[in-house]
Enzyme design. Structure first.
Site, PDB file in Angstrom:
ATOM      1  N   HIS A  19      20.877  18.468  -1.179  1.00 51.48           N
ATOM      2  CA  HIS A  19      20.174  18.667   0.096  1.00 51.48           C
ATOM      3  C   HIS A  19      19.166  19.812   0.018  1.00 51.48           C
ATOM      4  O   HIS A  19      18.728  20.331   1.038  1.00 51.48           O
ATOM      5  CB  HIS A  19      21.182  18.890   1.226  1.00 51.48           C
ATOM      6  CG  HIS A  19      22.065  17.705   1.438  1.00 51.48           C
ATOM      7  ND1 HIS A  19      21.609  16.537   2.000  1.00 51.48           N
ATOM      8  CD2 HIS A  19      23.356  17.472   1.088  1.00 51.48           C
ATOM      9  CE1 HIS A  19      22.582  15.639   2.024  1.00 51.48           C
ATOM     10  NE2 HIS A  19      23.660  16.191   1.469  1.00 51.48           N
ATOM     11  N   TRP A  45      27.932  57.900  -0.668  1.00 52.05           N
ATOM     12  CA  TRP A  45      27.221  56.622  -0.670  1.00 52.05           C
ATOM     13  C   TRP A  45      26.219  56.746   0.464  1.00 52.05           C
ATOM     14  O   TRP A  45      26.590  56.727   1.632  1.00 52.05           O
ATOM     15  CB  TRP A  45      28.206  55.476  -0.422  1.00 52.05           C
ATOM     16  CG  TRP A  45      27.605  54.114  -0.564  1.00 52.05           C
ATOM     17  CD1 TRP A  45      27.503  53.363  -1.704  1.00 52.05           C
ATOM     18  CD2 TRP A  45      27.040  53.306   0.480  1.00 52.05           C
ATOM     19  NE1 TRP A  45      26.898  52.163  -1.439  1.00 52.05           N
ATOM     20  CE2 TRP A  45      26.604  52.099  -0.107  1.00 52.05           C
ATOM     21  CE3 TRP A  45      26.846  53.496   1.844  1.00 52.05           C
ATOM     22  CZ2 TRP A  45      25.997  51.083   0.620  1.00 52.05           C
ATOM     23  CZ3 TRP A  45      26.235  52.479   2.576  1.00 52.05           C
ATOM     24  CH2 TRP A  45      25.821  51.286   1.968  1.00 52.05           C
ATOM     25  N   ARG A  74      34.346  55.292  -4.127  1.00 47.34           N
ATOM     26  CA  ARG A  74      33.937  55.107  -2.736  1.00 47.34           C
ATOM     27  C   ARG A  74      32.444  55.368  -2.525  1.00 47.34           C
ATOM     28  O   ARG A  74      31.895  55.115  -1.451  1.00 47.34           O
ATOM     29  CB  ARG A  74      34.720  56.064  -1.829  1.00 47.34           C
ATOM     30  CG  ARG A  74      36.206  55.879  -1.894  1.00 47.34           C
ATOM     31  CD  ARG A  74      36.897  56.870  -1.016  1.00 47.34           C
ATOM     32  NE  ARG A  74      36.704  56.549   0.383  1.00 47.34           N
ATOM     33  CZ  ARG A  74      37.498  55.755   1.085  1.00 47.34           C
ATOM     34  NH1 ARG A  74      38.552  55.206   0.517  1.00 47.34           N
ATOM     35  NH2 ARG A  74      37.260  55.507   2.342  1.00 47.34           N
ATOM     36  N   GLU A 101      27.692  40.980  -8.315  1.00 47.66           N
ATOM     37  CA  GLU A 101      27.893  42.396  -7.988  1.00 47.66           C
ATOM     38  C   GLU A 101      27.972  43.285  -9.225  1.00 47.66           C
ATOM     39  O   GLU A 101      27.561  44.432  -9.169  1.00 47.66           O
ATOM     40  CB  GLU A 101      29.072  42.620  -7.032  1.00 47.66           C
ATOM     41  CG  GLU A 101      30.440  42.385  -7.573  1.00 47.66           C
ATOM     42  CD  GLU A 101      31.547  42.616  -6.510  1.00 47.66           C
ATOM     43  OE1 GLU A 101      31.379  43.466  -5.631  1.00 47.66           O
ATOM     44  OE2 GLU A 101      32.580  41.942  -6.600  1.00 47.66           O
ATOM     45  N   CYS A 152      31.752  56.808   0.779  1.00 49.76           N
ATOM     46  CA  CYS A 152      31.948  58.250   0.745  1.00 49.76           C
ATOM     47  C   CYS A 152      33.436  58.576   0.646  1.00 49.76           C
ATOM     48  O   CYS A 152      34.274  57.932   1.252  1.00 49.76           O
ATOM     49  CB  CYS A 152      31.388  58.971   1.967  1.00 49.76           C
ATOM     50  SG  CYS A 152      29.641  58.744   2.195  1.00 49.76           S
ATOM     51  N   ASN A 180      32.770  61.263   6.152  1.00 50.57           N
ATOM     52  CA  ASN A 180      32.729  59.849   5.784  1.00 50.57           C
ATOM     53  C   ASN A 180      32.592  59.068   7.076  1.00 50.57           C
ATOM     54  O   ASN A 180      33.443  59.183   7.958  1.00 50.57           O
ATOM     55  CB  ASN A 180      34.015  59.460   5.052  1.00 50.57           C
ATOM     56  CG  ASN A 180      34.115  57.965   4.837  1.00 50.57           C
ATOM     57  OD1 ASN A 180      33.089  57.275   4.748  1.00 50.57           O
ATOM     58  ND2 ASN A 180      35.333  57.458   4.757  1.00 50.57           N
ATOM     59  N   GLY A 181      31.528  58.273   7.187  1.00 50.18           N
ATOM     60  CA  GLY A 181      31.310  57.495   8.400  1.00 50.18           C
ATOM     61  C   GLY A 181      29.856  57.569   8.821  1.00 50.18           C
ATOM     62  O   GLY A 181      28.993  57.916   8.006  1.00 50.18           O
TER      63      GLY A 181
HETATM   64  C1  AGP Z   1      34.493  42.461  -3.767  1.00 44.15           C
HETATM   65  O1  AGP Z   1      34.462  42.547  -5.130  1.00 44.15           O
HETATM   66  C2  AGP Z   1      33.792  43.515  -3.033  1.00 44.15           C
HETATM   67  N1  AGP Z   1      34.032  44.795  -3.539  1.00 44.15           N
HETATM   68  C3  AGP Z   1      33.784  43.377  -1.522  1.00 44.15           C
HETATM   69  O2  AGP Z   1      33.223  42.133  -1.229  1.00 44.15           O
HETATM   70  C4  AGP Z   1      35.100  43.519  -0.741  1.00 44.15           C
HETATM   71  O3  AGP Z   1      35.924  42.417  -0.976  1.00 44.15           O
HETATM   72  C5  AGP Z   1      34.767  43.653   0.751  1.00 44.15           C
HETATM   73  O4  AGP Z   1      33.995  44.792   0.942  1.00 44.15           O
HETATM   74  C6  AGP Z   1      35.982  43.691   1.625  1.00 44.15           C
HETATM   75  O5  AGP Z   1      36.791  44.791   1.365  1.00 44.15           O
HETATM   76  P1  AGP Z   1      38.256  44.885   1.908  1.00 44.15           P
HETATM   77  O6  AGP Z   1      39.033  43.764   1.311  1.00 44.15           O
HETATM   78  O7  AGP Z   1      38.747  46.226   1.452  1.00 44.15           O
HETATM   79  O8  AGP Z   1      38.201  44.767   3.403  1.00 44.15           O
END
Ligand code: AGP
Length: 610
Positions: free
Chosen positions: A505, A76, A27, A489, A2, A102-103
């Site tokens: 394994h 979001w 976001r 992703e 968000c 946001n939160g």
């Molecule tokens: C990576 O492409 C992602 N968007 C995600 O894994 C990201 O690295 C993760 O959410 C951590 O975010 P940050 O580095 O802002 O803490």
């Protein structure tokens, strides 16, 4: 997760809010909305499911919503499906108070039950409506007071922007555990989740701290601490250019950011190498500190965690200090062994990831000293650390990180060199080789980026696969984890990264005719062992795309179907060159599958909910 934005001044607010939201859309992008106050029309709220363009269309670029005070939101979804009703702003029952959030409000169910008993009826499924209704419930003609009363009862994480039709001369902002920045201008003030939303209008910003409340008027801002006492805050000048947050002719931010990696690495490394020595002024670190360490925890999420995985191999090899890499979301709940002699290295692009922030606070509570590697200046993690090694990647907009990941690696190398020097683990010759290798790195990444066609070609062969595997050993395995995440992703292809020796394994049962296995084989001491694993998957019908150094390219070509070679770098820096082709591979595969590369489904750039 968000994005929120607010404006109070003399211009029409809605177009400014829409522009701010466009810059915050990374976001969250399942719905958007805005609320604007107008002397004649009162509080007008417009919301639209889907991308921001829906909202822009519905308001004719903001023209249909006149007024010089307002708040906007890009969502979001956490509570309730993305639809017009659940979108923000949420309003009080009176229809006179609007809130963007946001939160997550954790005790929303209890508060909702309380308000319902008091006769308040709810329109949406969101936790945010509870905040709007609670403020409305307490409102007796003083917005600030009502907000204070509501916050006394709200638990969770929030950055809120609040407007009230009965007090059209102010905009109220509060934060706890979610980012909120104020923009100061002549005759106007703004609030936003991220500087990018207001940089077109002002570069003078100030960062709200947890528990603070701000009252914005066109002329200025008054900030109060958690006890309601006025506080003075430093205004910081942001000096990067708006073009850094624009596509600049590229089709996607992700591609632009991949291409920016040489510069980003150079900007991170160069200021910290002086006369052939690594100088980290920002970290107070002595030989005694390092000798005293019982362990180093690296705490992070997602790609930042993958940097931590690479860092473990590098730091343990070089420093002989035990390094534990922990997912931030697990750290708090795994009874970590932290003492006064523990150092926690927190890695985060945004500096706002709530899991990481919470884990960091827990590490501090248990006694650890906190260093961080952060990209966003002034972010919560940066501000709460004992020392910050900023990465100078500039704003990263694509949800899939590329240049921030690369600069985080560069920061790890700098730290490794400095610690190795302090501990006397490297002789002068090795030291010089490490520094020279680091200075050469941006140019070597540039070389890879000059020739993307081959990678595009491989993407065209494999983009229709349903499933892919990335295998590697040692730091190649760490790169495999990142490669796999990048691919899944943005392209939605199922993929897994495996330590190559672990395949037999269990996972090797998934290999069948035509399965694509990307074998990362840069780590020379284990090249032969990796090639044995390649033979195992080839024997079961896999197509193997190898990624290795130029020195090993012809040896690898004999055992795989296709080979991508990367420059021969100082061995510990391999992740920096190996990751580039796999980023490009993921990008081209997603492009060929018609995916929304910069805004992949279900994701958001900054994950500020637990
Ligand atoms: C990576 O492409 C992602 N968007 C995600 O894994 C990201 O690295 C993760 O959410 C951590 O975010 P940050 O580095 O802002 O803490």
């Amino acid at each position: 997760m968000c994005g929120i934005v607010g404006y109070i001044g003399r211009e029409q607010a809605a177009p400014i809010l829409l522009e701010g939201l466009a810059r915050l859309e990374y976001r969250g992008y399942d719905s958007a909305g805005l609320a604007v106050l107008d002397g004649e029309k009162g509080l007008q709220v417009v919301k639209a499911k889907g991308r921001l363009r829906e909202l822009a269309g519905r308001t004719e670029g903001g023209a249909l919503v006149p007024g010089a005070v307002g708040v906007g939101h890009t969502r979001w979804a956490t509570h309730g499906a993305p639809n017009d009703v659940n979108s923000h702003p949420q309003v009080s029952q009176s229809g006179r108070i609007a809130v963007v959030h946001n939160g997550i409000i954790e005790n929303y169910a209890r508060l909702k039950a309380f308000l319902e008993e008091e006769g308040v009826s709810f329109a949406s499924e969101t936790d945010t409506e509870v905040a709007a209704q609670l403020i409305g419930y307490y409102y007796r003609g003083d917005l600030l007071q009502a907000v204070g009363q509501a916050l006394n009862r709200i638990e969770g994480a929030y950055a809120l922007g609040i407007v009230c039709a009965d007090e059209p001369d102010k905009l109220v902002a509060v934060r706890k555990d979610s980012p909120l920045i104020l923009g100061r201008g002549a005759g106007f003030q703004m609030l936003a989740s991220d500087v990018t939303a207001m940089i077109r209008y002002t570069r003078d910003v100030c960062y709200l701290d947890d528990g603070e409340t701000a009252v914005l008027t066109p002329e200025g801002v008054q900030i109060y601490n958690a006890f309601g006492r006025p506080v003075e805050k430093e205004t910081v000048h942001v000096d990067w250019e708006i073009s850094a947050a624009e596509k600049g002719g590229y089709e996607h931010f992700m591609f632009k950011e991949i291409m920016e990696q040489p510069k980003a690495i150079r900007d991170t490394v160069s200021p910290r190498i002086r006369e052939g020595r690594v100088v980290l002024d920002e970290l107070e670190l002595t030989r005694e500190d390092l000798e005293n360490l019982d362990r180093l925890y690296i705490i992070a999420c997602g790609s930042s965690y993958h940097v931590g995985m690479a860092a473990k191999y590098i730091l343990e090899k070089l420093l002989r200090i035990p390094v534990e890499v922990t997912l931030a979301s697990e750290f708090r709940y795994c009874t970590p062994i932290v003492t006064q002699r523990t150092l926690a290295l927190v890695v985060s692009q945004s500096g706002e990831t709530i899991d990481t922030l919470a884990a960091m606070r827990e590490a501090r509570r248990l006694g650890a000293r906190i260093f961080s590697i952060v990209n966003v200046v002034g972010s919560s993690i940066a501000r709460e650390s004992d020392g910050v090694l900023y990465t100078w990647a500039g704003p990263e907009i694509a949800v899939a990180t590329t240049k921030a990941y690369s600069t985080q690696l560069a920061a790890v190398y700098l730290l490794a060199i400095r610690c190795a020097e302090l501990l006397g683990r490297v002789d002068q010759e090795e030291y010089r080789a490490m520094v020279a290798g680091l200075e050469a790195l941006p140019g070597q990444v540039e070389e890879i980026l000059k020739d993307t066609e081959k990678i595009q070609y491989y993407a065209s062969i494999y983009f229709n696969h349903d499933s892919m595997f990335f295998i590697g050993r040692n730091i190649d395995y760490a790169v495999g984890l990142e490669a796999s995440l990048k691919l899944k992703e943005i392209s939605y292809i199922h993929s897994e990264a495996y330590a190559a020796g672990e395949l037999k394994h269990g996972t090797i049962s998934l290999i069948e005719d035509g399965t694509l296995v990307v074998a990362l084989a840069g780590w020379d001491p284990l090249f032969d062992k990796l090639m044995s694993n390649v033979r195992e998957v080839k024997a079961r019908g896999a197509d193997v795309l190898g990624v290795t150094t130029r020195a090993r390219a012809s040896a690898m070509a004999q055992g795989v179907d296709s080979t991508i070679s990367v420059p021969d770098v100082f061995p510990l820096y391999l992740p920096s060159v190996e990751v580039v082709p796999v980023q490009l591979f993921a990008y081209y595969v997603a492009l060929m599958r018609g995916c929304d590369i910069d805004k992949p489904r279900n994701l958001a750039k900054s994950v500020t909910v637990e």
